[in-house]
Write a protein that holds these residues in place. Sequence first.
Motif, PDB file in Angstrom:
ATOM      1  N   VAL A  96       0.829  -1.207   0.000  1.00 42.38           N
ATOM      2  CA  VAL A  96       0.000   0.000   0.000  1.00 42.38           C
ATOM      3  C   VAL A  96       0.864   1.257   0.000  1.00 42.38           C
ATOM      4  N   SER A  97       1.970   1.225   0.748  1.00 46.63           N
ATOM      5  CA  SER A  97       2.778   2.447   0.855  1.00 46.63           C
ATOM      6  C   SER A  97       3.744   2.612  -0.319  1.00 46.63           C
ATOM      7  N   HIS A  98       4.273   1.515  -0.866  1.00 45.98           N
ATOM      8  CA  HIS A  98       5.287   1.650  -1.908  1.00 45.98           C
ATOM      9  C   HIS A  98       4.935   0.963  -3.227  1.00 45.98           C
ATOM     10  N   GLY A  99       4.563  -0.316  -3.145  1.00 48.30           N
ATOM     11  CA  GLY A  99       4.373  -1.092  -4.365  1.00 48.30           C
ATOM     12  C   GLY A  99       3.283  -0.545  -5.272  1.00 48.30           C
ATOM     13  N   ILE A 100       2.095  -0.357  -4.703  1.00 50.26           N
ATOM     14  CA  ILE A 100       0.975   0.114  -5.522  1.00 50.26           C
ATOM     15  C   ILE A 100       1.221   1.526  -6.068  1.00 50.26           C
ATOM     16  N   PRO A 101       1.718   2.468  -5.240  1.00 46.53           N
ATOM     17  CA  PRO A 101       2.028   3.787  -5.823  1.00 46.53           C
ATOM     18  C   PRO A 101       3.050   3.701  -6.963  1.00 46.53           C
ATOM     19  N   GLN A 102       3.999   2.777  -6.869  1.00 46.78           N
ATOM     20  CA  GLN A 102       4.973   2.650  -7.954  1.00 46.78           C
ATOM     21  C   GLN A 102       4.303   2.087  -9.213  1.00 46.78           C
ATOM     22  N   ALA A 103       3.397   1.141  -9.037  1.00 43.06           N
ATOM     23  CA  ALA A 103       2.662   0.611 -10.193  1.00 43.06           C
ATOM     24  C   ALA A 103       1.847   1.731 -10.851  1.00 43.06           C
ATOM     25  N   VAL A 104       1.230   2.565 -10.047  1.00 42.33           N
ATOM     26  CA  VAL A 104       0.471   3.704 -10.580  1.00 42.33           C
ATOM     27  C   VAL A 104       1.405   4.664 -11.318  1.00 42.33           C
ATOM     28  N   ALA A 105       2.602   4.867 -10.774  1.00 38.74           N
ATOM     29  CA  ALA A 105       3.570   5.769 -11.419  1.00 38.74           C
ATOM     30  C   ALA A 105       4.030   5.206 -12.761  1.00 38.74           C
ATOM     31  N   ILE A 106       4.199   3.884 -12.844  1.00 38.39           N
ATOM     32  CA  ILE A 106       4.571   3.275 -14.136  1.00 38.39           C
ATOM     33  C   ILE A 106       3.454   3.526 -15.149  1.00 38.39           C
ATOM     34  N   GLN A 107       2.232   3.283 -14.709  1.00 39.44           N
ATOM     35  CA  GLN A 107       1.081   3.489 -15.594  1.00 39.44           C
ATOM     36  C   GLN A 107       1.029   4.932 -16.112  1.00 39.44           C
ATOM     37  N   ARG A 108       1.386   5.873 -15.242  1.00 41.49           N
ATOM     38  CA  ARG A 108       1.300   7.295 -15.588  1.00 41.49           C
ATOM     39  C   ARG A 108       2.488   7.743 -16.448  1.00 41.49           C
ATOM     40  N   SER A 109       3.640   7.082 -16.270  1.00 40.24           N
ATOM     41  CA  SER A 109       4.867   7.571 -16.907  1.00 40.24           C
ATOM     42  C   SER A 109       5.092   7.036 -18.310  1.00 40.24           C
ATOM     43  N   PHE A 110       4.438   5.920 -18.646  1.00 40.27           N
ATOM     44  CA  PHE A 110       4.690   5.317 -19.949  1.00 40.27           C
ATOM     45  C   PHE A 110       3.385   5.181 -20.719  1.00 40.27           C
ATOM     46  N   ALA A 111       3.479   5.257 -22.036  1.00 38.10           N
ATOM     47  CA  ALA A 111       2.298   5.086 -22.873  1.00 38.10           C
ATOM     48  C   ALA A 111       1.798   3.650 -22.737  1.00 38.10           C
ATOM     49  N   ALA A 112       0.489   3.490 -22.701  1.00 41.00           N
ATOM     50  CA  ALA A 112      -0.099   2.157 -22.562  1.00 41.00           C
ATOM     51  C   ALA A 112       0.322   1.249 -23.712  1.00 41.00           C
ATOM     52  N   ALA A 113       0.601   1.814 -24.846  1.00 37.72           N
ATOM     53  CA  ALA A 113       1.035   1.004 -25.978  1.00 37.72           C
ATOM     54  C   ALA A 113       2.450   0.469 -25.787  1.00 37.72           C
ATOM     55  N   ASP A 114       3.201   1.079 -24.892  1.00 35.20           N
ATOM     56  CA  ASP A 114       4.578   0.643 -24.629  1.00 35.20           C
ATOM     57  C   ASP A 114       4.661  -0.279 -23.419  1.00 35.20           C
ATOM     58  N   VAL A 115       4.033   0.151 -22.315  1.00 33.36           N
ATOM     59  CA  VAL A 115       4.132  -0.613 -21.071  1.00 33.36           C
ATOM     60  C   VAL A 115       2.725  -0.882 -20.542  1.00 33.36           C
ATOM     61  N   CYS A 116       2.421  -2.149 -20.300  1.00 32.42           N
ATOM     62  CA  CYS A 116       1.119  -2.546 -19.762  1.00 32.42           C
ATOM     63  C   CYS A 116       1.291  -2.918 -18.290  1.00 32.42           C
ATOM     64  N   VAL A 117       0.630  -2.187 -17.403  1.00 33.05           N
ATOM     65  CA  VAL A 117       0.691  -2.486 -15.969  1.00 33.05           C
ATOM     66  C   VAL A 117      -0.463  -3.425 -15.614  1.00 33.05           C
ATOM     67  N   ILE A 118      -0.151  -4.521 -14.963  1.00 31.64           N
ATOM     68  CA  ILE A 118      -1.166  -5.472 -14.520  1.00 31.64           C
ATOM     69  C   ILE A 118      -0.965  -5.737 -13.030  1.00 31.64           C
ATOM     70  N   GLY A 119      -2.013  -5.589 -12.277  1.00 33.08           N
ATOM     71  CA  GLY A 119      -1.961  -5.970 -10.876  1.00 33.08           C
ATOM     72  C   GLY A 119      -2.268  -7.453 -10.730  1.00 33.08           C
ATOM     73  N   LEU A 120      -1.640  -8.089  -9.750  1.00 34.74           N
ATOM     74  CA  LEU A 120      -1.885  -9.508  -9.485  1.00 34.74           C
ATOM     75  C   LEU A 120      -2.142  -9.646  -7.988  1.00 34.74           C
ATOM     76  N   HIS A 121      -3.395  -9.918  -7.632  1.00 37.57           N
ATOM     77  CA  HIS A 121      -3.727 -10.030  -6.210  1.00 37.57           C
ATOM     78  C   HIS A 121      -3.447 -11.458  -5.757  1.00 37.57           C
ATOM     79  N   SER A 122      -2.252 -11.643  -5.216  1.00 41.10           N
ATOM     80  CA  SER A 122      -1.776 -12.981  -4.847  1.00 41.10           C
ATOM     81  C   SER A 122      -1.887 -13.180  -3.341  1.00 41.10           C
ATOM     82  N   VAL A 123      -3.037 -13.650  -2.910  1.00 37.56           N
ATOM     83  CA  VAL A 123      -3.293 -13.797  -1.479  1.00 37.56           C
ATOM     84  C   VAL A 123      -2.714 -15.112  -0.971  1.00 37.56           C
ATOM     85  N   PHE A 124      -1.810 -15.006   0.007  1.00 37.43           N
ATOM     86  CA  PHE A 124      -1.253 -16.229   0.587  1.00 37.43           C
ATOM     87  C   PHE A 124      -1.436 -16.271   2.107  1.00 37.43           C
ATOM     88  N   GLU A 125      -2.175 -15.306   2.641  1.00 35.02           N
ATOM     89  CA  GLU A 125      -2.480 -15.280   4.084  1.00 35.02           C
ATOM     90  C   GLU A 125      -3.778 -14.505   4.262  1.00 35.02           C
TER      91      GLU A 125
END
Lengths: 158, 158, 158, 158
Positions: C46-75
């Motif tokens: 919440v504090s680092h990973g997700i904001p960085q994913a949002v920053a990638i999405q904002r910094s690169f064209a969608a045609a160049d970089v596709c950001v995908i979240g993966l909700h990997s629940v192990f607990e």
Amino acid sequence: MTLRLDIAPEIRARAWLNTPQPLTLAALRGRVVALHAFQMLCPGCVSHGIPQAVAIQRSFAAADVCVIGLHSVFEHHDVMGESALRAFVHEYRLTFPIAIDEPAAEAAVPLTMQAYGLQGTPSLVLIDRSGRVRLNHFGRIEDLQLGALIGRLLVEPA
Amino acid sequence: MTLRLDIAPEIRARAWLNTPQPLTLAALRGRVVALHAFQMLCPGCVSHGIPQAVAIQRSFAAADVCVIGLHSVFEHHDVMGESALRAFVHEYRLTFPIAIDEPAAEAAVPLTMQAYGLQGTPSLVLIDRSGRVRLNHFGRIEDLQLGALIGRLLVEPA
Amino acid sequence: MTLRLDIAPEIRARAWLNTPQPLTLAALRGRVVALHAFQMLCPGCVSHGIPQAVAIQRSFAAADVCVIGLHSVFEHHDVMGESALRAFVHEYRLTFPIAIDEPAAEAAVPLTMQAYGLQGTPSLVLIDRSGRVRLNHFGRIEDLQLGALIGRLLVEPA
Amino acid sequence: MTLRLDIAPEIRARAWLNTPQPLTLAALRGRVVALHAFQMLCPGCVSHGIPQAVAIQRSFAAADVCVIGLHSVFEHHDVMGESALRAFVHEYRLTFPIAIDEPAAEAAVPLTMQAYGLQGTPSLVLIDRSGRVRLNHFGRIEDLQLGALIGRLLVEPA
């Protein structure tokens, strides 16, 4: 953090910035004074101390808390003179009154810094409404703790 | 920021976390109480409100200031139940007592939130040593200002 | 940070959010994929990973970089189900496609997380235009370093 | 952000700090050069530009990316001379080579700053392995975007 109950020594200034005339602690009785000692080329002052002094100025009414900068140069004297400080204050848009601590005749540490026994920069001195030193802190102090002390001083009778 | 001088309504909790037995404001007379209302899925609570509550807990002696979390769920009720909150508290390593605000029979807003008239989350309520509400603030409040108010309350007689 | 040149395993998702239809890595050949594995109750996500994913999405064209979240629940599986995730995604205003990692029949760790050998959350996987894993990083990675790797991948032929 | 494909003009320096002998861009062919123009009394340089230059130095091998500071004084000339800069570099513990931009005979703006057409400080110029200017940016640029451009330049043939 040291608590001392002495009457705060007067500020000995070679010159003042951001005020039409010199300030005296005597004339500020009845208000809490936050005296922020800094050097313009001190990284911790620029990143933490000065922004905190600005935050105090912004958070409290001037009639309650008076923020005073104290430029206490004890190293690199030749490049932190009055002209340099004026450029710094202009660029960082500081608006609180700033005293240039009076240099000592034969020592690196200037006179007000000596009188308060400051250990370095940044240092924050809090003076209560009766003119007594209530905090003399070298280094960083958290806003919550600092705010709590200012809050206590504000409800004490002058 | 609203100043109100009412006696703080008692906390109505469905359950408590991080305390062997329920707390009552009545039993906390003599201490300042910082009641932090939050929802575990509220971004502003996670980024600002909860860290500030932790900072209060760290900055003041427990005998002076008692920090209490209040989980006041008014949306997404089905996914912010007690089990979810327990996982959240475990992951964020919160150690102050937390009350789960008692849900209302026919309204989204739970009972303690209603009684205090909270506008949303995060909200911070400060209660003085005599049990009166002295701050009821929705949203972000700066540490310096918050500290000043806590400092004032700490020097008032109980 | 581990560099591996395997073809990235397909994402195995129980469901997708923020996309009208499921994505496949096969169909994304030609684009760089930033696969961000997270859990909604993981503080570092919440504090680092997700904001960085949002920053990638904002910094690169969608045609160049596709950001995908993966909700990997192990607990805490019972409190991080699909409804809880939907509330989280709504509150945090995430707009990139998010796959709910397919739970394993008899293990805590879900299938995509197993296939990539992820060590925990947050993890960031970078997949090049040819579909090969080029970064598989657990924990925090600085933006400058991450940007440099994405920049390299963007100039490679597909 | 302006992309230009000219050969980068040589640095015209009155003096160099942090290097036993002057650097030339000609001798740095084969490496990416990050030329960071700053003034020691420029708040944006101190808070963002210089820390970013330090981060570039830390994030990339010196054999790949060469960080050079350029002290381009165009105001307050009298208080940002070589002695003042040396005190500043000492206090901020900067270790990358720094050129003092050669003052112009009859203009406020120094010669290298003129040659690059810099709009102010902080400015960041990226020079590729063939010696061509690939970025000439005034103000703040995000690490992700900057990293991506450096990453691209690093995989181009010299």
